[in-house]
Design a protein around this motif. Structure first.
Motif, PDB file in Angstrom:
ATOM      1  N   VAL A   1      -0.933 -25.783 -23.410  1.00 59.76           N
ATOM      2  CA  VAL A   1      -1.079 -26.415 -24.730  1.00 59.76           C
ATOM      3  C   VAL A   1      -2.345 -27.267 -24.754  1.00 59.76           C
ATOM      4  N   LEU A   2      -2.517 -28.021 -23.680  1.00 63.14           N
ATOM      5  CA  LEU A   2      -3.682 -28.898 -23.582  1.00 63.14           C
ATOM      6  C   LEU A   2      -4.983 -28.086 -23.659  1.00 63.14           C
ATOM      7  N   GLN A   3      -5.032 -27.026 -22.870  1.00 60.85           N
ATOM      8  CA  GLN A   3      -6.242 -26.208 -22.850  1.00 60.85           C
ATOM      9  C   GLN A   3      -6.485 -25.521 -24.193  1.00 60.85           C
TER      10      GLN A   3
ATOM     11  N   ALA B   1      -5.084 -28.251 -11.432  1.00 65.70           N
ATOM     12  CA  ALA B   1      -6.425 -27.868 -10.984  1.00 65.70           C
ATOM     13  C   ALA B   1      -7.003 -26.731 -11.821  1.00 65.70           C
ATOM     14  N   SER B   2      -6.130 -25.968 -12.461  1.00 71.18           N
ATOM     15  CA  SER B   2      -6.638 -24.840 -13.250  1.00 71.18           C
ATOM     16  C   SER B   2      -7.199 -25.275 -14.593  1.00 71.18           C
ATOM     17  N   VAL B   3      -7.003 -26.545 -14.946  1.00 69.35           N
ATOM     18  CA  VAL B   3      -7.555 -27.032 -16.219  1.00 69.35           C
ATOM     19  C   VAL B   3      -9.036 -27.319 -16.010  1.00 69.35           C
ATOM     20  N   ARG B   4      -9.847 -26.473 -16.546  1.00 70.52           N
ATOM     21  CA  ARG B   4     -11.293 -26.620 -16.353  1.00 70.52           C
ATOM     22  C   ARG B   4     -12.022 -26.367 -17.659  1.00 70.52           C
ATOM     23  N   VAL B   5     -13.131 -27.058 -17.804  1.00 74.17           N
ATOM     24  CA  VAL B   5     -13.901 -26.934 -19.043  1.00 74.17           C
ATOM     25  C   VAL B   5     -14.397 -25.494 -19.207  1.00 74.17           C
TER      26      VAL B   5
ATOM     27  N   SER C   1     -10.389 -31.128 -18.560  1.00 70.31           N
ATOM     28  CA  SER C   1     -10.551 -30.753 -17.153  1.00 70.31           C
ATOM     29  C   SER C   1      -9.566 -31.499 -16.264  1.00 70.31           C
ATOM     30  N   PHE C   2      -9.431 -30.982 -15.061  1.00 72.90           N
ATOM     31  CA  PHE C   2      -8.594 -31.647 -14.052  1.00 72.90           C
ATOM     32  C   PHE C   2      -9.110 -33.050 -13.773  1.00 72.90           C
ATOM     33  N   GLN C   3     -10.435 -33.184 -13.729  1.00 73.44           N
ATOM     34  CA  GLN C   3     -11.024 -34.506 -13.467  1.00 73.44           C
ATOM     35  C   GLN C   3     -10.577 -35.500 -14.532  1.00 73.44           C
TER      36      GLN C   3
END
Lengths: 564, 555
Positions: free
Chosen positions: A405-407, B327-331, A415-417
Motif C-alpha cells: 500500500v505504501l509503495q 528492505a524491499s521498499v525502494r525508490v 524507501s527502507f531508509q
C-alpha cells in the motif's frame, strides 16, 4: 485548471546582471499517487484480522505485556485507518480563476541564513510572473536571534530594491516575524517563503487563482529539496517528504484538511487576521494556525506541483532538530488543542488533525514493540502463548500488504531508509512527549556549523539510545541463550531483535562522522566542528532561533502511520 | 565500475589506470586494497562485457552446466536411494496394461496423465526403478530452460540465470527429480502454462490465437497431470480477471473458453473416477494442515527436507520476512505485472489448497504444492534484485550456499525425514529372520515397496490384515479387534518383527499392544518415521509355521 493569462513581472524589476539561478528540474512522480482501494481495503481487513487474533484467538501470557501489545496494535490499526481515510481518493476539482490578480505581499523569512541564499530566493521571488500587484519583503529576524550578519540582509534588500522588516523585539519565533510584517503591509494575500526556498517564476500563477473561491483561506504547495541527493540525511529527508507531499497532502486536500507547512504557501489576509495572525504559542505555528483557520470555516487547497525548491537538512543534527520541532509541536496540539474537542471542525478534519498529530506518539509504540523480545529473552515472559507460525501466517501478509500500500500510494517514492529513520526516532519522540507533558522547552544548541563540503561531525551522541538498545539486546540474547538453549523461541526472538537492530542501523550510520570530500588545498581536518548537543532549557532564550523552516512533513513509518 | 580510487586526484599528465599501481605501492598495504578492488572491478567489467556480447552463449552455457549439475547430483546421491512408497505405487500401477493403469489410477487419488506416460516409458526403456526415475529427471531437465523463459518475463538475464541455478540445485527439485512420480512433470507443465499465461497477459498478445491455444493445451495437460494444477489455473484466472478490472475486458472470453475446455476435458475422467469409487477406500488419511505445515512447504521449497530440529530453527526465523519486506521498499521500484503474477503463483495455489484442505478434505502435502516452487524462486530472485546491488548480491550468495548445503545435507543425512529405506529394512530382516518368524508390516500399503526388496525366510503379513487379491480397499483398523488379529497372526511364530511406517493413526496402538503382550527383543529406526521392532512371541521348539505366505514377496 489551465493557466492561459499572460502575466507581467510580479515584483520590482530584477537588477541587471542579477538573474535567478536556473532551477533544477524536479522529478514530480511523487505528486501522482496511485490510490488502490482494493489494496487499501485488503490491508485494513488483514490488519483488523491480525489485531482480532492478538486480542481474542490466543491464550494470554503476561497480562501487562499482553495489554502493552494490544495497545500498540490498536494504535497501528488506528494509524492505518487514518492513512486509508486520507489516501482513499484523489483530490477533487476546485474553482480556479486563471486571471486572478489580487494583491500579494511576498514574505521571505530570514533568520541568519547566508545572504547569498537569501539573495537567490529574493531574486526568484522578484522574477515571479503575476497579473496583480506584488510587494516583496525580507522578514529579518537576525537581530532578535542575535545573528552576526543581520545587517547584511538589510543591505541586500536595499540593493535589490525590496523591503526589509527587521524585528527589534523578540517573541513568537517565525510566527512572530510574520505577524510583525503583517502589521506593516496591506495586500489582501500573503505568500511566505523560507529564505532557502526558491520559488519558480510561475508560483503565483498556479496558486493565486484558487482564491477566487471566497472561502479559500490558504493554498499550500509542496516543499521540494533540490539538494536531496547530497547525502544520506538529505536523501532520507526527501523520501519522507515525498510521502507527505504526495498522497497524504492530496488526500488531506480532498478532505479540506490540508494544512500550512511553513513555506511555499499563500494565505488570505482576512482569514489570518480572523484567527489573530500566525499562532505564536506553538512551535508548530503553521499546523496550529491551519487548525484555527479550518475551525473558522476557511477552506484549504493543496497544489500538487513543485513551485519552489528548497534545501533539506544537510546533516544529522539539523534533521534531528527539525524532527524534534515537528514532533513537539504536533504533540502539543494533541495535549493543548485536542482536535476532537474543537468546535467548527468537520469530522474528517478532526480525524485528519488527530491522525497527523498522533503519529508522533508512535515512538512509545515502537519502543514497546522493540522491548518485547528483550523481555522474553531476559525473563521468558510473553504477551501471548501461541505457535509462532500461526502469528506469522497473519502478520507477514499483513505487513507485506501494508508495505505494498505504501509503495503503491506513494508511487514508489518511499524507501527502507525513510522507514528506518521514522521507526528509529522513538527516543526523539519520547523526549518530545516528555517535554510537552512537563512543559519544558528544549532545543539543541549548535556552536559551529562549518565542517567542509560533504562532511559531518560526530553526532553519535544523538543515537546513544539506539546504541544502548543494541547493547541491551546482545546482553539479553546471551541471557536467553543461557536459559533456553537453542530453541525455536530463542530463534524467533533473535530474529525480531535482528529486525529492530537492522532498522536502527541507517539512523545510526547517518549520525556517524563523515569526512569532508577532499578539496584542493584542504586537509581532512579543516573546518572540523565542535557541537554542543546538550538539550537546554530555552525559557530565557528567543524561541525558534535558527529555525527558519516551519513545521512541514515527515513520513509514516509504514502505511497507516500518517504524519506531517 | 566506481571504486575508491576513482576519486583520487591525478597528477598532471598522469593517466588513469597504470598510476594506480604506483600509488598503491607508494601508499603501502593500506593502498593495495583499493588497487585490488579496482583490479577486481576491471575483471568483473570484463566478464560483464563478454557476457553482454555473447548473451545467448552464456545463457546456454549456464543452463548446460545446471543440467550437468542435476545429472551429477542424481548419479552421486539420489538415484541409488531406496524405493519409496509412492514410487512403489507408480511402478505397481504401471506394471499392467493401459486399461488396467486407468483402473488402478482411478482407484487412487491421482489423474492418469503421468501414469500413462510412465507406462509407455517403461515399455520403451525398461521396467526397473532407475528407468522410471529417469523420466522424472527428464522432466526436471526440460523444466530448466522453461524456468529461464518464465523468469525472463520478470527479470533481466543475470537474475533469471540466478533463478535457474537455484532451481537446478534446489534440494526439493532434486528430490522429486529422482522420484518415480509425477511431480517434476507437474512443474514442467506448470512452467509451460505460466509462460503462455504471461504471453496472453501481455496486452499486445491478448488478441492472438497462438498463445491462447498453447495456454489452453497446457491447461488440459496440466489438469491430467495432477489435481493441484487446478489451483494453478484458479490463480491464473483470478489474476487475469483482476488485471482486467477497470481496464479492457479483452481476452476474458478466451479465458472463460479455456476454463470450459479444461472442465470438458476432465469430465470423462471424473465420471470414470466416480464410477470407480472415487478412491474412497484407498486414499491415505491426512491430517488437516496447520500453520506449521503451511510454512514447512516454503521452508522445504527453499532448504529441502531437513531434520525436524533444523527445520524448526529455519522456520522460527520468520520475523526476518518482516525485514525482507521493509528492505524491499525502494525508490522507483515497482512490481511488474509478471512479478505480481508470479507472486500470486507462488502463494495463491498453496493458500487455496490450505483452505480447501480445511473446508473440504485434507490433502495438504508439500510435494503436491511443487507447482508453486518455480514461481517462488523467481519471486525470491526478483526480491533480491530489488535490493541495493551489494545487499542483493550478498543475499543471493547466501541463498545459493543455503541451497547447496540443503541439497547436500538432504542427500547425505540419515535424518532426512522423507527418506524411506525399505531396502535397508528388507536387508536387515533378511539377515535376521528364520522361517519360524513373522514380519508384520503396518500400514498395510507399505508392503508395496517392502516386497520389492524383501527376500527373507519369514512370512510377511500386514496389519490390519489385507488380502490384495480381493476387491475393496484398505481394511479399516479396529482397535477392539486388534488382540484377536494379533493372536491369530503370531500363533506358532517364535519372533515377530513389526515394520512400522506411514502412520495412519493407529501405529502407536499397534506398537503398544505388542509391547504390552510380548517381550521386545529388537528395535531399530531404519529411517525417519520407519521403525523395525522385534518381539519374542513363542518359546516352543516346534517346527516353523507352515509355508503359507499370505503375501508372497515378489522377486
Amino acid at each position: 485548471m489551465s493557466q492561459t493569462t499572460s502575466a507581467r513581472p510580479a515584483g520590482p524589476p530584477v537588477p541587471s546582471g542579477q538573474q535567478p539561478a536556473a532551477q533544477h528540474v524536479p522529478d514530480e512522480s511523487f505528486l501522482t499517487p496511485v490510490p488502490s482501494r482494493a489494496l487499501l481495503v485488503g490491508s485494513f481487513v488483514l490488519a483488523l484480522a491480525y489485531v482480532a487474533m492478538i486480542c481474542f484467538a490466543f491464550q494470554r501470557g503476561n497480562a501487562l505485556l499482553f495489554w502493552l501489545l494490544v495497545v500498540t496494535e490498536v494504535f497501528h490499526l488506528a494509524q492505518l485507518a487514518g492513512y486509508c481515510h486520507t489516501v482513499w481518493g484523489r483530490d477533487r476539482a476546485r474553482p480556479f480563476a486563471a486571471g486572478f490578480a489580487g494583491g500579494v505581499d511576498v514574505f521571505i523569512t530570514v533568520c541568519g541564513e547566508p545572504v547569498e541564499v537569501v539573495r537567490e530566493t529574493a531574486l526568484a521571488a522578484m522574477a515571479m510572473r503575476y497579473p496583480g500587484p506584488v510587494r516583496i519583503a525580507l522578514l529579518n529576524d537576525g537581530l532578535v536571534a542575535k545573528k552576526a550578519d543581520w545587517r547584511d540582509v538589510e543591505v541586500l534588500a536595499a540593493e535589490l530594491g525590496i523591503e526589509c522588516f527587521t524585528r527589534t523585539t523578540p517573541g513568537g519565533a517565525k510566527a512572530g516575524n510574520i505577524n510583525h510584517a503583517l502589521r506593516r503591509t496591506e495586500n489582501p494575500f500573503v505568500v511566505v517563503f523560507d529564505a532557502d526556498h526558491v520559488p519558480h517564476d510561475d508560483f503565483l500563477l498556479h496558486v493565486m487563482g484558487y482564491f477566487t473561491d471566497e472561502k479559500t483561506g490558504f493554498v499550500q504547495t509542496p516543499q521540494y529539496y533540490k539538494n536531496f541527493d547530497e547525502n544520506r540525511v538529505t536523501r532520507t529527508s526527501w523520501q519522507q517528504q515525498t510521502l507527505f507531499f504526495g498522497p497524504i497532502m492530496s488526500g488531506k486536500s480532498r478532505l479540506d484538511s490540508a494544512f500550512l507547512c511553513g513555506t511555499n504557501m499563500a494565505i488570505r489576509r482576512t482569514a489570518l487576521e480572523q484567527v489573530g495572525g500566525m499562532c505564536e504559542e506553538n512551535i508548530a505555528e503553521d499546523f496550529l494556525t491551519s487548525l484555527f483557520l479550518h475551525e473558522k470555516g476557511w477552506r484549504s487547497v493543496y497544489v500538487p506541483k513543485v513551485l519552489a525548491q528548497g534545501l533539506a537538512p544537510d546533516d544529522f543534527l539539523n534533521y534531528y532538530k527539525q524532527q524534534f520541532r515537528w514532533t513537539r509541536g504536533s504533540l502539543e496540539v494533541i495535549f493543548k488543542y485536542n482536535p476532537l474537542l474543537r468546535r467548527g471542525l468537520t469530522l474528517s478534519q478532526k480525524v485528519q488533525y488527530l491522525t497527523s498529530a498522533s503519529y508522533y506518539l508512535s515512538g512509545a509504540v515502537v519502543l514497546a514493540g522493540a522491548v518485547l523480545p528483550i523481555i522474553f529473552l531476559l525473563t521468558g515472559q510473553t504477551p501471548i502463548v501461541t505457535s509462532t507460525m500461526v502469528l506469522a501466517l497473519v502478520f507477514v501478509p499483513y505487513l507485506w500488504l501494508n508495505l505494498a500500500v505504501l509503495q503503491r500510494t506513494s508511487n514508489a517514492s518511499y524507501s527502507f531508509q525513510a522507514i528506518a529513520f521514522s521507526l528509529s526516532a522513538w527516543w526523539l519522540q519520547l523526549s518530545a512527549l516528555a517535554a510537552v507533558l512537563l512543559q519544558r522547552k528544549t532545543s539543541f544548541v549548535v556552536t559551529s556549523k562549518a565542517v567542509g563540503a560533504g562532511g559531518q561531525p560526530n553526532f553519535l551522541r544523538l543515537v546513544v539510545p539506539q546504541l544502548v538498545y543494541i547493547g541491551v539486546a546482545l546482553a539479553a540474547l546471551a541471557v536467553g541463550l543461557a536459559r533456553e538453549g537453542v530453541s525455536a523461541s530463542l530463534m524467533a526472538n533473535t530474529a525480531w531483535l535482528s529486525v529492530h537492530v537492522a532498522i536502527s542501523l541507517p539512523f545510526i550510520a547517518a549520525a556517524a562522522p563523515r569526512r569532508a570530500r577532499p578539496a584542493a588545498g584542504a586537509s581532512d581536518g579543516a573546518g572540523s566542528t565542535v557541537f554542543d548537543l546538550r538539550e537546554r532549557d530555552l525559557r530565557d532564550q528567543p524561541s525558534g532561533a535558527g529555525a527558519s523552516a516551519g513545521a512541514t512533513a515527515t513520513a509514516p513509518a509504514l502505511a497507516g502511520e500518517e504524519t506531517r | 565500475m566506481s571504486t575508491a580510487l576513482d576519486d583520487r586526484t591525478l597528477a598532471p599528465g598522469e593517466q588513469p589506470g597504470a598510476p594506480a599501481a604506483r600509488g598503491a605501492r607508494a601508499a603501502g598495504p593500506a593502498g593495495r586494497l583499493p588497487a585490488l578492488r579496482r583490479s577486481a572491478g576491471r575483471a568483473w567489467d570484463g566478464v560483464e562485457a563478454f557476457a553482454a556480447r555473447h548473451r545467448l552463449a552464456v545463457v546456454a552455457a549456464v543452463q548446460l552446466v545446471c543440467a550437468a549439475a542435476v545429472l551429477a547430483l542424481s548419479r552421486l546421491y539420489f538415484v541409488g536411494l531406496s524405493m519409496r512408497l509412492d514410487e512403489a505405487q507408480s511402478l505397481g500401477q504401471t506394471d499392467h496394461r493401459y486399461s488396467e493403469v486407468l483402473v488402478t489410477v482411478a482407484q487412487d487419488v491421482h489423474v492418469p496423465g503421468y501414469h500413462l506416460l510412465l507406462r509407455t516409458w517403461r515399455l520403451l526403456y525398461g521396467t526397473d526403478l532407475e528407468t522410471a526415475r529417469a523420466l522424472s529427471l527428464l522432466f526436471f531437465l526440460a523444466a530448466i530452460p522453461l524456468l529461464y523463459l518464465v523468469a525472463r518475463k520478470a527479470l533481466d538475464t543475470r537474475w533469471s540465470l540466478f533463478a535457474v541455478v537455484v532451481f537446478s540445485l534446489s534440494p526439493f527439485m532434486n528430490w522429486y527429480g529422482n522420484e518415480a512420480r509425477m511431480y517434476t512433470m507437474l512443474v514442467l507443465v506448470t512452467l509451460a502454462s505460466q509462460l503462455f499465461f504471461l504471453k496472453v497477459l501481455d496486452p499486445a498478445a491478448t488478441g492472438r490465437w497462438a498463445p491462447w491455444a498453447a495456454y489452453a493445451a497446457t491447461a488440459v495437460v496440466g489438469a491430467y497431470t495432477h489435481y493441484f494444477f487446478l489451483f494453478v489455473l484458479f490463480a491464473q484466472g483470478a489474476f487475469f480477471l483482476a488485471s482486467r478490472v477497470g481496464r479492457s475486458w479483452r481476452g476474458v472470453g478466451r479465458m472463460a473458453a479455456t476454463a470450459v475446455l479444461v472442465c470438458l476435458a476432465l469430465v470423462p475422467w471424473l465420471l470414470y473416477f466416480t464410477a470407480s469409487g472415487a478412491a474412497s477406500d484407498t486414499r491415505p488419511q491426512l491430517p488437516s494442515p496447520s500453520s506449521v505445515d503451511f510454512s514447512n512447504v516454503y521452508s522445504q521449497f527453499l532448504f529441502g527436507f531437513q531434520s525436524d530440529a533444523a527445520n524448526t530453527m529455519l522456520v522460527a526465523a520468520w520475523p526476518l520476512l518482516a525485514l525482507a519486506g521493509l528492505a524491499s521498499v525502494r525508490v522507483g521500484v515497482r512490481m511488474s505485472r509478471a512479478t505480481a503474477y508470479l507472486l500470486v503463483a507462488a502463494f495463491g495455489p498453496v493458500l487455496l489448497a490450505f483452505a480447501v484442505s480445511h473446508l473440504v478434505t485434507p490433502f495438504f502435502l508439500s510435494r503436491y504444492m511443487i507447482a508453486a516452487l518455480p514461481a517462488l524462486l523467481v519471486v525470491v530472485a526478483a526480491f533480491l534484485r530489488m535490493l541495493s546491488r551489494r545487499v542483493g548480491v550478498v543475499l543471493a550468495a547466501v541463498l545459493l550456499v543455503a541451497t547447496v548445503v540443503g541439497t547436500g545435507v538432504q542427500a547425505t543425512s540419515s535424518a532426512t525425514p522423507v527418506k524411506e529405506d525399505y531396502r535397508g529394512a528388507a536387508e536387515l530382516l533378511e539377515a535376521k529372520v528364520t522361517p519360524s518368524d513373522l514380519v508384520v508390516v503396518s500400514s498395510p500399503f507399505t508392503i508395496w515397496p517392502f516386497e520389492r526388496y524383501y527376500d527373507g525366510d519369514a512370512r510377511v503379513v500386514t496389519l490390519p490384515e489385507w488380502d490384495r487379491r480381493q476387491e475393496g480397499g484398505l481394511p479399516a483398523f479396529d482397535e477392539a479387534a486388534l488382540p484377536a488379529q494379533v493372536d491369530e497372526l503370531v500363533a506358532g511364530h517364535q519372533r515377530v518383527y513389526l515394520l512400522l511406517s506411514y502412520d495412519q493413526g493407529y501405529e502407536d496402538a499397534v506398537e503398544q499392544y505388542f509391547r504390552s503382550q510380548y517381550q521386545q527383543v529388537y528395535a531399530q529406526e531404519v529411517s525417519p518415521g520407519m521403525q523395525l521392532v522385534g518381539f519374542r512371541t513363542g518359546y516352543s521348539q516346534n517346527s516353523p509355521v507352515e509355508d503359507q505366505q499370505r503375501t508372497a514377496p515378489r522377486r
